[in-house]
Design a protein around this motif. Structure first.
Motif, PDB file in Angstrom:
ATOM      1  N   GLU A  25     -10.365 -13.390 -14.691  1.00 27.89           N
ATOM      2  CA  GLU A  25      -9.307 -14.348 -15.032  1.00 27.89           C
ATOM      3  C   GLU A  25      -9.752 -15.781 -14.731  1.00 27.89           C
ATOM      4  O   GLU A  25      -9.532 -16.702 -15.523  1.00 27.89           O
ATOM      5  N   LYS A  26     -10.381 -15.966 -13.562  1.00 26.80           N
ATOM      6  CA  LYS A  26     -10.849 -17.303 -13.170  1.00 26.80           C
ATOM      7  C   LYS A  26     -11.916 -17.807 -14.145  1.00 26.80           C
ATOM      8  O   LYS A  26     -11.941 -18.989 -14.497  1.00 26.80           O
ATOM      9  N   PHE A  67      -5.092 -11.069 -17.056  1.00 26.52           N
ATOM     10  CA  PHE A  67      -5.225  -9.630 -17.310  1.00 26.52           C
ATOM     11  C   PHE A  67      -4.319  -8.808 -16.408  1.00 26.52           C
ATOM     12  O   PHE A  67      -3.800  -7.772 -16.816  1.00 26.52           O
ATOM     13  N   LEU A  68      -4.169  -9.240 -15.175  1.00 22.59           N
ATOM     14  CA  LEU A  68      -3.386  -8.467 -14.207  1.00 22.59           C
ATOM     15  C   LEU A  68      -1.911  -8.773 -14.384  1.00 22.59           C
ATOM     16  O   LEU A  68      -1.477  -9.909 -14.222  1.00 22.59           O
ATOM     17  N   ASN A  69      -1.158  -7.745 -14.733  1.00 24.51           N
ATOM     18  CA  ASN A  69       0.293  -7.877 -14.872  1.00 24.51           C
ATOM     19  C   ASN A  69       0.909  -6.562 -14.460  1.00 24.51           C
ATOM     20  O   ASN A  69       0.971  -5.623 -15.229  1.00 24.51           O
ATOM     21  N   HIS A  70       1.344  -6.479 -13.226  1.00 25.19           N
ATOM     22  CA  HIS A  70       1.812  -5.207 -12.690  1.00 25.19           C
ATOM     23  C   HIS A  70       3.207  -4.839 -13.167  1.00 25.19           C
ATOM     24  O   HIS A  70       3.701  -3.766 -12.855  1.00 25.19           O
ATOM     25  N   SER A  71       3.865  -5.746 -13.932  1.00 26.56           N
ATOM     26  CA  SER A  71       5.176  -5.397 -14.466  1.00 26.56           C
ATOM     27  C   SER A  71       5.107  -4.959 -15.916  1.00 26.56           C
ATOM     28  O   SER A  71       6.095  -4.910 -16.614  1.00 26.56           O
ATOM     29  N   ASP A 127      -9.320  -4.483  -9.452  1.00 24.93           N
ATOM     30  CA  ASP A 127      -8.401  -5.622  -9.335  1.00 24.93           C
ATOM     31  C   ASP A 127      -9.133  -6.907  -8.965  1.00 24.93           C
ATOM     32  O   ASP A 127      -8.866  -7.975  -9.533  1.00 24.93           O
ATOM     33  N   MET A 128     -10.069  -6.811  -8.024  1.00 23.25           N
ATOM     34  CA  MET A 128     -10.821  -7.999  -7.624  1.00 23.25           C
ATOM     35  C   MET A 128     -11.679  -8.512  -8.774  1.00 23.25           C
ATOM     36  O   MET A 128     -11.788  -9.723  -8.996  1.00 23.25           O
ATOM     37  N   ALA A 129     -12.279  -7.573  -9.519  1.00 31.21           N
ATOM     38  CA  ALA A 129     -13.116  -7.968 -10.657  1.00 31.21           C
ATOM     39  C   ALA A 129     -12.282  -8.654 -11.728  1.00 31.21           C
ATOM     40  O   ALA A 129     -12.707  -9.647 -12.331  1.00 31.21           O
ATOM     41  N   LEU A 130     -11.092  -8.135 -11.981  1.00 31.47           N
ATOM     42  CA  LEU A 130     -10.237  -8.732 -13.008  1.00 31.47           C
ATOM     43  C   LEU A 130      -9.738 -10.111 -12.583  1.00 31.47           C
ATOM     44  O   LEU A 130      -9.573 -11.005 -13.417  1.00 31.47           O
ATOM     45  N   LYS A 131      -9.507 -10.304 -11.293  1.00 35.44           N
ATOM     46  CA  LYS A 131      -9.135 -11.631 -10.805  1.00 35.44           C
ATOM     47  C   LYS A 131     -10.265 -12.623 -11.051  1.00 35.44           C
ATOM     48  O   LYS A 131     -10.035 -13.776 -11.456  1.00 35.44           O
ATOM     49  N   GLU A 132     -11.500 -12.173 -10.798  1.00 38.82           N
ATOM     50  CA  GLU A 132     -12.660 -13.033 -11.053  1.00 38.82           C
ATOM     51  C   GLU A 132     -12.803 -13.321 -12.548  1.00 38.82           C
ATOM     52  O   GLU A 132     -13.151 -14.440 -12.953  1.00 38.82           O
TER      53      GLU A 132
END
Length: 409
Positions: free
Chosen positions: A214-215, A221-225, A207-212
């Motif tokens: 995204e930036k 990329f992260l969409n928990h719904s 999750d942290m890597a995907l947030k980075e």
């Protein structure tokens, strides 16, 4: 200039858990000093057996005894004894068997590729001649089709963090260092890439890597719904008994004529006494002398019988046994739409693929055309061949009349 390429490590990034996690667990289980395995692997410098393995100069089974000898030497120097059950081969086989695709990371790679990024798997890997090499090959086959390029250290004789392997990858992708982002779970590998000018992301936490990521890319990329396909337990559906290998084959192949006469029935015909309870023991055990459907002739049945005498049922049944893997694969296409013209022919009385299953398909297949055949069961082409042909011909004519639609094909 912005980013145009993304490079992903394999073990620890696209596949979890990482080697370090497996090593730590093995050290705990075998009462070895913490970091023992990594210390053995990294000692020896340029003459390290592990380095020769990763460069493809020796195979996995050639490396195992060399690694075990180094483990014995380090254990003796550290004044402790390796346990009797110590086995490097078993530790690595355990790592392979536990390795699972990290689907959130894979979906991110697929999204980047769909957005025009060049994507690459860049991994330190070995020539695997061990007993589980088919598992590794299958994993690589599953992943590689989603990437533009796969670079394995053992194929090119260069190993991370040697800067030359990054230069090789960048040249192959035809991008500059500042146009590429690289994700790895080992800091030392990222350091050398960063010194070349690449954007780097430590990917020990997905999750942290995907947030980075995204930036860095400006892409979400992260969409928990996210909506996911619904998992189905095989025993809850009519084909559940195929899960027990050999049982279904033995029953279906025992009397091929009985099998095909039982399977092929029109929607207006009474089904033979096919069992729906305790199906692990068979579904045709109560069927003695099934009647021939009006849809077929004895000649038709004999054709099927002759074909299946040659091939048997194992191949067709394996499709159903692969449901779990198919479902996991379908998760990689979450939220992706099919944008080419498509036709779905629905049979009103189909008890297997009921019309209700096609509800809301237009949401994911916007150019879908649905046609329903009344008073028809599962075997549409046998039961209503004229109607099926008319639907196909009309749809093809309509599609080819529309230039904008034709351009999608």
């Amino acid at each position: 200039m912005g980013l145009r390429a993304a490079l992903f490590d394999l073990g620890g990034v696209l596949v979890r858990p990482s080697a370090n996690v497996i090593f730590s667990q093995a050290e705990e289980d075998l009462a070895l000093p913490r970091g023992f395995l990594n210390k053995v692997i990294t000692q020896g410098g340029l003459e390290s057996p592990y380095l020769h393995l990763m460069k493809g100069e020796i195979t996995f089974l050639q490396w195992v005894p060399l690694m075990e000898e180094d483990c014995r030497k380090l254990a003796a120097a550290s004044k402790f004894c390796l346990p009797e059950q110590f086995s490097i081969q078993k530790i690595f086989e355990d790592m392979i068997s536990k390795g699972k695709i990290n689907y959130p990371m894979l979906r991110a790679a697929i999204t980047l590729r769909n957005k025009g990024y060049k994507t690459c798997i860049l991994t330190n890997n070995w020539v695997d001649d061990g007993p589980q090499r088919d598992v590794v090959a299958q994993l690589m086959c599953t992943l590689s089709k989603h990437f533009d390029l796969v670079i394995e250290s053992c194929r090119i004789g260069m190993v991370k963090p040697d800067p030359e392997i990054y230069k090789f990858a960048l040249e192959a992708l035809k991008v500059g260092p500042h146009e590429a982002v690289f994700l790895d779970d080992i800091g030392a590998n990222l350091k050398k890439a960063r010194e070349l000018g690449m954007v780097t992301i430590l990917a020990q936490d997905t999750d942290m890597a995907l947030k980075e990521l995204e930036k860095s890319t400006g892409i979400q990329f992260l969409n928990h719904s996210v909506e996911r396909p619904i998992a189905v337990q095989p025993n809850n559906v009519a084909h559940g008994y195929v899960e027990v290998k050999g049982v279904a084959e033995a029953e279906l192949e025992q009397d091929l004529t009985r099998t095909f006469k039982s399977i092929f029935k029109g929607s207006d015909e009474k089904m033979d006494s096919i069992s729906t309870k305790h199906i692990e023991n068979g579904i045709l055990k109560n069927v003695k002398d099934p009647f021939l459907s009006w849809m077929l002739t004895e000649e038709d049945i004999n054709y099927y019988v002759q074909q299946y005498k040659k091939s048997g049922f194992r191949g067709p049944l394996n499709w159903y046994r692969n449901w779990d893997a198919n479902w996991r694969w379908s998760c990689t296409a979450t939220k992706r739409r099919i944008l080419i013209p498509a036709l779905l022919v629905i049979a009103e009385n189909d008890m297997i693929l009921s019309p209700q299953l096609s509800e809301n398909m237009e949401k994911w297949v916007p150019y879908l055309k649905k046609e329903r055949i009344k008073n028809c069961g599962h075997w549409t082409q046998l039961e209503r061949p004229r109607e099926v042909n008319q639907i196909l011909i009309k749809w093809l004519k309509d599609v080819t009349k529309n230039p904008s639609v034709v351009s999608m094909l």
